[in-house]
Design a protein around this motif. Structure first.
Motif, PDB file in Angstrom:
ATOM      1  N   ARG A   1     -40.481 -97.064  29.589  1.00 48.51           N
ATOM      2  CA  ARG A   1     -40.326 -95.746  28.969  1.00 48.51           C
ATOM      3  C   ARG A   1     -39.552 -95.934  27.676  1.00 48.51           C
ATOM      4  NH1 ARG A   1     -41.845 -91.110  27.273  1.00 48.51           N
ATOM      5  NH2 ARG A   1     -41.090 -89.209  28.278  1.00 48.51           N
TER       6      ARG A   1
ATOM      7  N   THR B   1     -38.169 -94.071  25.389  1.00 51.68           N
ATOM      8  CA  THR B   1     -36.923 -93.354  25.120  1.00 51.68           C
ATOM      9  C   THR B   1     -35.753 -93.892  25.928  1.00 51.68           C
ATOM     10  OG1 THR B   1     -37.605 -91.703  26.752  1.00 51.68           O
ATOM     11  CG2 THR B   1     -38.079 -91.214  24.443  1.00 51.68           C
ATOM     12  N   ASP B   2     -36.030 -94.592  27.022  1.00 51.72           N
ATOM     13  CA  ASP B   2     -34.960 -95.133  27.867  1.00 51.72           C
ATOM     14  C   ASP B   2     -34.495 -96.514  27.421  1.00 51.72           C
ATOM     15  OD1 ASP B   2     -35.009 -92.886  29.417  1.00 51.72           O
ATOM     16  OD2 ASP B   2     -35.972 -93.813  31.154  1.00 51.72           O
TER      17      ASP B   2
ATOM     18  N   GLU C   1     -34.911 -94.310  34.476  1.00 46.89           N
ATOM     19  CA  GLU C   1     -34.742 -92.937  34.966  1.00 46.89           C
ATOM     20  C   GLU C   1     -35.896 -92.016  34.608  1.00 46.89           C
ATOM     21  OE1 GLU C   1     -31.703 -89.364  33.848  1.00 46.89           O
ATOM     22  OE2 GLU C   1     -30.777 -91.231  34.554  1.00 46.89           O
ATOM     23  N   ASN C   2     -36.411 -92.126  33.376  1.00 49.06           N
ATOM     24  CA  ASN C   2     -37.463 -91.214  32.925  1.00 49.06           C
ATOM     25  C   ASN C   2     -38.854 -91.842  32.915  1.00 49.06           C
ATOM     26  OD1 ASN C   2     -35.826 -88.775  32.051  1.00 49.06           O
ATOM     27  ND2 ASN C   2     -34.811 -90.389  30.883  1.00 49.06           N
ATOM     28  N   TYR C   3     -38.990 -92.987  33.564  1.00 47.80           N
ATOM     29  CA  TYR C   3     -40.272 -93.694  33.569  1.00 47.80           C
ATOM     30  C   TYR C   3     -41.396 -92.799  34.096  1.00 47.80           C
ATOM     31  CZ  TYR C   3     -43.617 -97.503  34.488  1.00 47.80           C
ATOM     32  OH  TYR C   3     -44.728 -98.312  34.524  1.00 47.80           O
TER      33      TYR C   3
ATOM     34  N   SER D   1     -41.667 -89.701  34.158  1.00 50.01           N
ATOM     35  CA  SER D   1     -41.897 -88.442  33.438  1.00 50.01           C
ATOM     36  C   SER D   1     -42.979 -88.602  32.383  1.00 50.01           C
ATOM     37  CB  SER D   1     -40.597 -87.968  32.776  1.00 50.01           C
ATOM     38  OG  SER D   1     -40.215 -88.836  31.716  1.00 50.01           O
ATOM     39  N   SER D   2     -43.475 -89.808  32.180  1.00 48.81           N
ATOM     40  CA  SER D   2     -44.548 -90.077  31.223  1.00 48.81           C
ATOM     41  C   SER D   2     -45.845 -90.356  31.973  1.00 48.81           C
ATOM     42  CB  SER D   2     -44.188 -91.283  30.346  1.00 48.81           C
ATOM     43  OG  SER D   2     -45.329 -91.750  29.646  1.00 48.81           O
TER      44      SER D   2
ATOM     45  N   ARG E   1     -32.072 -88.466  40.086  1.00 43.59           N
ATOM     46  CA  ARG E   1     -32.486 -88.134  38.722  1.00 43.59           C
ATOM     47  C   ARG E   1     -33.888 -88.634  38.417  1.00 43.59           C
ATOM     48  NH1 ARG E   1     -27.110 -89.249  34.941  1.00 43.59           N
ATOM     49  NH2 ARG E   1     -25.778 -87.611  35.868  1.00 43.59           N
TER      50      ARG E   1
ATOM     51  N   ALA F   1     -36.786 -86.103  37.088  1.00 41.17           N
ATOM     52  CA  ALA F   1     -37.538 -86.304  35.850  1.00 41.17           C
ATOM     53  C   ALA F   1     -39.035 -86.210  36.110  1.00 41.17           C
ATOM     54  CB  ALA F   1     -37.192 -87.657  35.234  1.00 41.17           C
TER      55      ALA F   1
ATOM     56  N   SER G   1     -40.013 -82.469  36.961  1.00 38.93           N
ATOM     57  CA  SER G   1     -39.883 -81.563  35.821  1.00 38.93           C
ATOM     58  C   SER G   1     -41.043 -81.694  34.836  1.00 38.93           C
ATOM     59  CB  SER G   1     -38.562 -81.829  35.082  1.00 38.93           C
ATOM     60  OG  SER G   1     -38.571 -83.114  34.465  1.00 38.93           O
ATOM     61  N   CYS G   2     -41.771 -82.798  34.903  1.00 41.39           N
ATOM     62  CA  CYS G   2     -42.850 -83.038  33.938  1.00 41.39           C
ATOM     63  C   CYS G   2     -44.239 -83.063  34.556  1.00 41.39           C
ATOM     64  CB  CYS G   2     -42.610 -84.359  33.200  1.00 41.39           C
ATOM     65  SG  CYS G   2     -41.134 -84.388  32.175  1.00 41.39           S
TER      66      CYS G   2
END
Length: 276
Positions: A46, A48-49, A105-107, A109-110, A149, A153, A156-157
């Motif tokens: 990800r 952004t991470d 953490e946000n992997y 979410s994509s 979290r 993530a 939420s997506c």
């Protein structure tokens, strides 16, 4: 469709296409009869991470490791927006020997990261594709059960995802969470430099396995050739040297290279190439 709406859709497409997926930013020299048909490592992460931090450190350590450059496929934000993005990514995964999904953490979410992971896990089942996950500051159990979290993530997506991406993405996350990999916080008490070293060491070990050849201990007629090369290799030199064994197919180039490598285990790589 109004101009404002069109621009908004384009912006969302850019965010989806450039922050999660990976494209080639380094291609090492390979024999001309093979071309650039394979990658040694595919990095899935990800952006952004980890793009400018951990993933960047790992990438540069990989391409500098060993005597022969490692061919690594990673994100550099240059694939044009459109369907071509998806096909190039999936094709690169299929042509890679090893995949390293960096599960942060946000992997999840994509949708592009999820699609990469789905294809990575499918390749693992269908061919000799090695998957070495890194759980970067996340717990594998949170990945498996979509908790904490990491789970937040994803949930939420997921309204932006196709139903197929959701179902297959959850399946891929469960599968990857069960693989033996690295938990960043548990390696050297969270010191990322040592984690990078361990990952590079593992990749080098896997790539060397590709070079293994079952050769009998008593080969007839190889001694003279081996001694000539060993004498040359053992001669003092100020710079690194590369040995190239060139000739028609079937004359024992790979066997000779294997014998040289077994004797000189201190970082020597020997390459053989057939003459067309």
């Amino acid at each position: 469709m109004g101009n404002g709406q069109s621009q908004g859709n384009r912006k969302r497409a850019e965010e989806e296409s450039t922050e999660g997926a990976s494209i080639p930013s380094f291609i090492s020299p390979v024999p001309t009869d093979v071309g650039c048909s394979q990658y040694d490592v595919f990095l899935s992460f990800r952006g952004t991470d980890t793009r400018k931090a951990f993933t960047d450190h790992l990438y540069h350590s990989l391409i500098k490791a060993g005597t022969v450059p490692i061919c690594v496929f990673r994100d550099d934000n240059s694939i044009p927006i459109g369907e071509e993005f998806d096909s190039q990514i999936l094709d690169a995964i299929a042509r890679s020997k090893n995949s390293i999904p960096i599960i942060s953490e946000n992997y999840a979410s994509s949708k592009w990261c999820l699609r990469e992971l789905i294809h990575i896990m499918d390749c693992k089942k269908s061919k000799s594709h090695i998957v070495l996950p890194i759980f970067y500051k996340v717990d594998p159990s949170d990945v498996r059960y979509l908790k904490g979290r990491f789970g937040e993530a994803f949930h939420s997506c997921k309204k932006r995802f196709d139903e197929k991406d959701i179902q297959e993405g959850q399946r891929a996350l469960r599968e990857v969470s069960g693989l033996h990999g690295w938990e960043s916080e548990k390696v050297a008490n969270g010191h990322e430099g040592e984690l990078v070293e361990k990952v590079v060491e593992k990749i080098l070990s896997e790539l060397r396995q590709d070079f293994q050849l079952d050769v009998t201990k008593h080969l007839v007629g190889i001694g003279d050739h081996l001694n000539k090369i060993r004498n040359w290799v053992d001669a003092p030199a100020r710079v690194a040297r590369m040995i190239g064994i060139y000739g028609m197919g079937g004359i024992g180039k790979t066997t000779l290279a294997k014998q040289i490598r077994d004797v000189h285990v201190g970082g020597l790589w020997a390459l053989s190439k057939s003459r067309n």
